[in-house]
Design a protein around this motif. Sequence first.
Motif, PDB file in Angstrom:
ATOM      1  N   TYR A   5       0.861  -1.184   0.000  1.00 48.13           N
ATOM      2  CA  TYR A   5       0.000   0.000   0.000  1.00 48.13           C
ATOM      3  C   TYR A   5       0.895   1.230   0.000  1.00 48.13           C
ATOM      4  O   TYR A   5       1.734   1.406   0.897  1.00 48.13           O
ATOM      5  CB  TYR A   5      -0.926   0.001   1.212  1.00 48.13           C
ATOM      6  CG  TYR A   5      -2.073   0.972   1.070  1.00 48.13           C
ATOM      7  CD1 TYR A   5      -3.107   0.713   0.177  1.00 48.13           C
ATOM      8  CD2 TYR A   5      -2.125   2.146   1.810  1.00 48.13           C
ATOM      9  CE1 TYR A   5      -4.169   1.591   0.021  1.00 48.13           C
ATOM     10  CE2 TYR A   5      -3.184   3.034   1.677  1.00 48.13           C
ATOM     11  CZ  TYR A   5      -4.202   2.751   0.778  1.00 48.13           C
ATOM     12  OH  TYR A   5      -5.250   3.624   0.627  1.00 48.13           O
ATOM     13  N   PHE A   7       1.793   5.592  -1.398  1.00 45.63           N
ATOM     14  CA  PHE A   7       1.323   6.873  -1.908  1.00 45.63           C
ATOM     15  C   PHE A   7       2.168   7.191  -3.137  1.00 45.63           C
ATOM     16  O   PHE A   7       3.384   7.005  -3.152  1.00 45.63           O
ATOM     17  CB  PHE A   7       1.349   7.981  -0.866  1.00 45.63           C
ATOM     18  CG  PHE A   7       2.663   8.273  -0.206  1.00 45.63           C
ATOM     19  CD1 PHE A   7       3.503   9.275  -0.687  1.00 45.63           C
ATOM     20  CD2 PHE A   7       3.074   7.570   0.928  1.00 45.63           C
ATOM     21  CE1 PHE A   7       4.710   9.569  -0.068  1.00 45.63           C
ATOM     22  CE2 PHE A   7       4.278   7.859   1.557  1.00 45.63           C
ATOM     23  CZ  PHE A   7       5.101   8.858   1.056  1.00 45.63           C
ATOM     24  N   PRO A  13      -5.423  11.613   0.775  1.00 39.37           N
ATOM     25  CA  PRO A  13      -5.769  10.198   0.574  1.00 39.37           C
ATOM     26  C   PRO A  13      -5.921   9.804  -0.890  1.00 39.37           C
ATOM     27  O   PRO A  13      -5.782   8.618  -1.228  1.00 39.37           O
ATOM     28  CB  PRO A  13      -7.095  10.059   1.327  1.00 39.37           C
ATOM     29  CG  PRO A  13      -7.040  11.126   2.379  1.00 39.37           C
ATOM     30  CD  PRO A  13      -6.335  12.275   1.735  1.00 39.37           C
ATOM     31  N   THR A  15      -3.929  10.104  -3.116  1.00 37.79           N
ATOM     32  CA  THR A  15      -2.641   9.651  -3.658  1.00 37.79           C
ATOM     33  C   THR A  15      -2.340   8.192  -3.329  1.00 37.79           C
ATOM     34  O   THR A  15      -1.317   7.661  -3.756  1.00 37.79           O
ATOM     35  CB  THR A  15      -1.491  10.514  -3.111  1.00 37.79           C
ATOM     36  OG1 THR A  15      -1.310  10.233  -1.709  1.00 37.79           O
ATOM     37  CG2 THR A  15      -1.773  12.002  -3.293  1.00 37.79           C
ATOM     38  N   GLU A  16      -3.216   7.546  -2.556  1.00 38.14           N
ATOM     39  CA  GLU A  16      -2.946   6.198  -2.051  1.00 38.14           C
ATOM     40  C   GLU A  16      -3.418   5.115  -3.016  1.00 38.14           C
ATOM     41  O   GLU A  16      -4.403   5.288  -3.738  1.00 38.14           O
ATOM     42  CB  GLU A  16      -3.633   6.004  -0.696  1.00 38.14           C
ATOM     43  CG  GLU A  16      -3.171   7.002   0.365  1.00 38.14           C
ATOM     44  CD  GLU A  16      -3.988   6.942   1.639  1.00 38.14           C
ATOM     45  OE1 GLU A  16      -3.882   7.881   2.442  1.00 38.14           O
ATOM     46  OE2 GLU A  16      -4.750   5.961   1.823  1.00 38.14           O
ATOM     47  N   ASP A  44       2.693   8.092   9.587  1.00 39.93           N
ATOM     48  CA  ASP A  44       2.490   7.470   8.275  1.00 39.93           C
ATOM     49  C   ASP A  44       1.765   8.428   7.329  1.00 39.93           C
ATOM     50  O   ASP A  44       2.216   8.675   6.208  1.00 39.93           O
ATOM     51  CB  ASP A  44       1.706   6.166   8.416  1.00 39.93           C
ATOM     52  CG  ASP A  44       2.413   5.137   9.278  1.00 39.93           C
ATOM     53  OD1 ASP A  44       3.618   5.318   9.555  1.00 39.93           O
ATOM     54  OD2 ASP A  44       1.755   4.153   9.682  1.00 39.93           O
ATOM     55  N   TRP A  45       0.625   8.961   7.773  1.00 38.09           N
ATOM     56  CA  TRP A  45      -0.104   9.878   6.890  1.00 38.09           C
ATOM     57  C   TRP A  45       0.604  11.222   6.779  1.00 38.09           C
ATOM     58  O   TRP A  45       0.523  11.894   5.734  1.00 38.09           O
ATOM     59  CB  TRP A  45      -1.566  10.045   7.314  1.00 38.09           C
ATOM     60  CG  TRP A  45      -1.821  10.724   8.628  1.00 38.09           C
ATOM     61  CD1 TRP A  45      -2.064  10.136   9.834  1.00 38.09           C
ATOM     62  CD2 TRP A  45      -1.889  12.142   8.859  1.00 38.09           C
ATOM     63  NE1 TRP A  45      -2.272  11.084  10.812  1.00 38.09           N
ATOM     64  CE2 TRP A  45      -2.175  12.322  10.230  1.00 38.09           C
ATOM     65  CE3 TRP A  45      -1.747  13.264   8.043  1.00 38.09           C
ATOM     66  CZ2 TRP A  45      -2.303  13.582  10.816  1.00 38.09           C
ATOM     67  CZ3 TRP A  45      -1.876  14.530   8.615  1.00 38.09           C
ATOM     68  CH2 TRP A  45      -2.154  14.676   9.986  1.00 38.09           C
ATOM     69  N   ARG A  48       2.998  11.115   3.986  1.00 36.13           N
ATOM     70  CA  ARG A  48       2.305  11.235   2.700  1.00 36.13           C
ATOM     71  C   ARG A  48       2.089  12.689   2.316  1.00 36.13           C
ATOM     72  O   ARG A  48       2.107  13.058   1.144  1.00 36.13           O
ATOM     73  CB  ARG A  48       0.960  10.507   2.788  1.00 36.13           C
ATOM     74  CG  ARG A  48       0.155  10.479   1.490  1.00 36.13           C
ATOM     75  CD  ARG A  48      -1.329  10.329   1.790  1.00 36.13           C
ATOM     76  NE  ARG A  48      -1.852  11.480   2.502  1.00 36.13           N
ATOM     77  CZ  ARG A  48      -2.770  11.438   3.461  1.00 36.13           C
ATOM     78  NH1 ARG A  48      -3.293  10.286   3.867  1.00 36.13           N
ATOM     79  NH2 ARG A  48      -3.183  12.552   4.048  1.00 36.13           N
ATOM     80  N   PHE A  65       3.787   2.894   2.621  1.00 32.54           N
ATOM     81  CA  PHE A  65       3.472   3.378   3.959  1.00 32.54           C
ATOM     82  C   PHE A  65       4.047   2.445   5.038  1.00 32.54           C
ATOM     83  O   PHE A  65       4.256   1.257   4.795  1.00 32.54           O
ATOM     84  CB  PHE A  65       1.952   3.414   4.159  1.00 32.54           C
ATOM     85  CG  PHE A  65       1.246   4.572   3.536  1.00 32.54           C
ATOM     86  CD1 PHE A  65       1.213   5.808   4.163  1.00 32.54           C
ATOM     87  CD2 PHE A  65       0.587   4.425   2.323  1.00 32.54           C
ATOM     88  CE1 PHE A  65       0.529   6.870   3.599  1.00 32.54           C
ATOM     89  CE2 PHE A  65      -0.106   5.479   1.753  1.00 32.54           C
ATOM     90  CZ  PHE A  65      -0.126   6.714   2.384  1.00 32.54           C
ATOM     91  N   GLY A 288      -6.211   1.565   3.594  1.00 32.78           N
ATOM     92  CA  GLY A 288      -6.696   2.944   3.575  1.00 32.78           C
ATOM     93  C   GLY A 288      -7.646   3.238   4.715  1.00 32.78           C
ATOM     94  O   GLY A 288      -7.591   4.313   5.327  1.00 32.78           O
TER      95      GLY A 288
END
Length: 309
Positions: A5, A7, A13, A15-16, A44-45, A48, A65, A288
């Motif tokens: 998973y 980005f 989001p 872009t994931e 993690d986010w 991104r 991620f 996600g």
Amino acid sequence: MPKAYVFTRYGGPETEALVEQDRLSPGPGQILVAVRAAGVNPVDWKQRTGYRRVGGPARELPAVFGNEVAGIVEEVGPDVTGFTTGDAVFGNPATGGYAEYAVLPVALTAHKPAALSFTDAATLPVAAATAYDGIRQLDLPSGATVLITGAGGGVGVAATQIARALGLRVIGVASDGKKDFVESLGAVHVPSAPFGPDLAERVRAAAPDGVDAVFDLVGGEVLEAAATLLTDRTKLITGADRETATRLGGGAVERARTAAVLDEVAKLAVDGTLRPFVTRTFPLDRAGEALRAVEDGHARGKIVIEVSA
């Protein structure tokens, strides 16, 4: 081909994506691990979005991620000792963790105790290790009072438990919805909202003798208010907002980032001092959703992606 998973660019989001990637190969001082579980963390986010990208090394995109995993050693790279194929391990991946396979540097990897599940082990390398390093950094005597902001999140839950085991009194700032949870850890709960100066007054009411240290995990207005409670700003540390903490006279959590620390937090988990509190798990194809559960700021305890049985 193995799945991961990722980005694909910096942003939100949108872009994931769940993608297939070539199987990785470990280099010198590295091992390839078949991931059984991957912990989910706010960093993690934030990565991104481009968090900490300015001035740092360019990151190859798409990027996987995840910053903590547990699994089984599949392949050992050159010059590696102490690990062999089939070993159960946990640690910080060099290639991201939301994946079927990840490469880990042995310097940031520890053997998983048999008494510890893969799911629980995957919560330790980031949240629990950060909590352990932060409480050690504060170096408070038994009986002292520490204020922990964000006490209901992954790092806060671990920090509260470690502090209580050391005989510290904990004032835990968290949302009203996490009151019972924070109190079950042995902390005195203080509601986080509303933010601003009123927060400091609520803490003073809960700790009329004052607080000896602040372990901040929120940043911003919460950190600003918490700092007013201290006369010694060297006892102000943050895992969320280094810039603000430094301006206020404190600093960031000084991470040891060693396998020895991983061994220590694993021992605490095995003996029951540190309960990982995994509250939700998701399969890799729903990564996600796992990330959204953390990104919305309302997650209680730890969220884990279970990759394989």
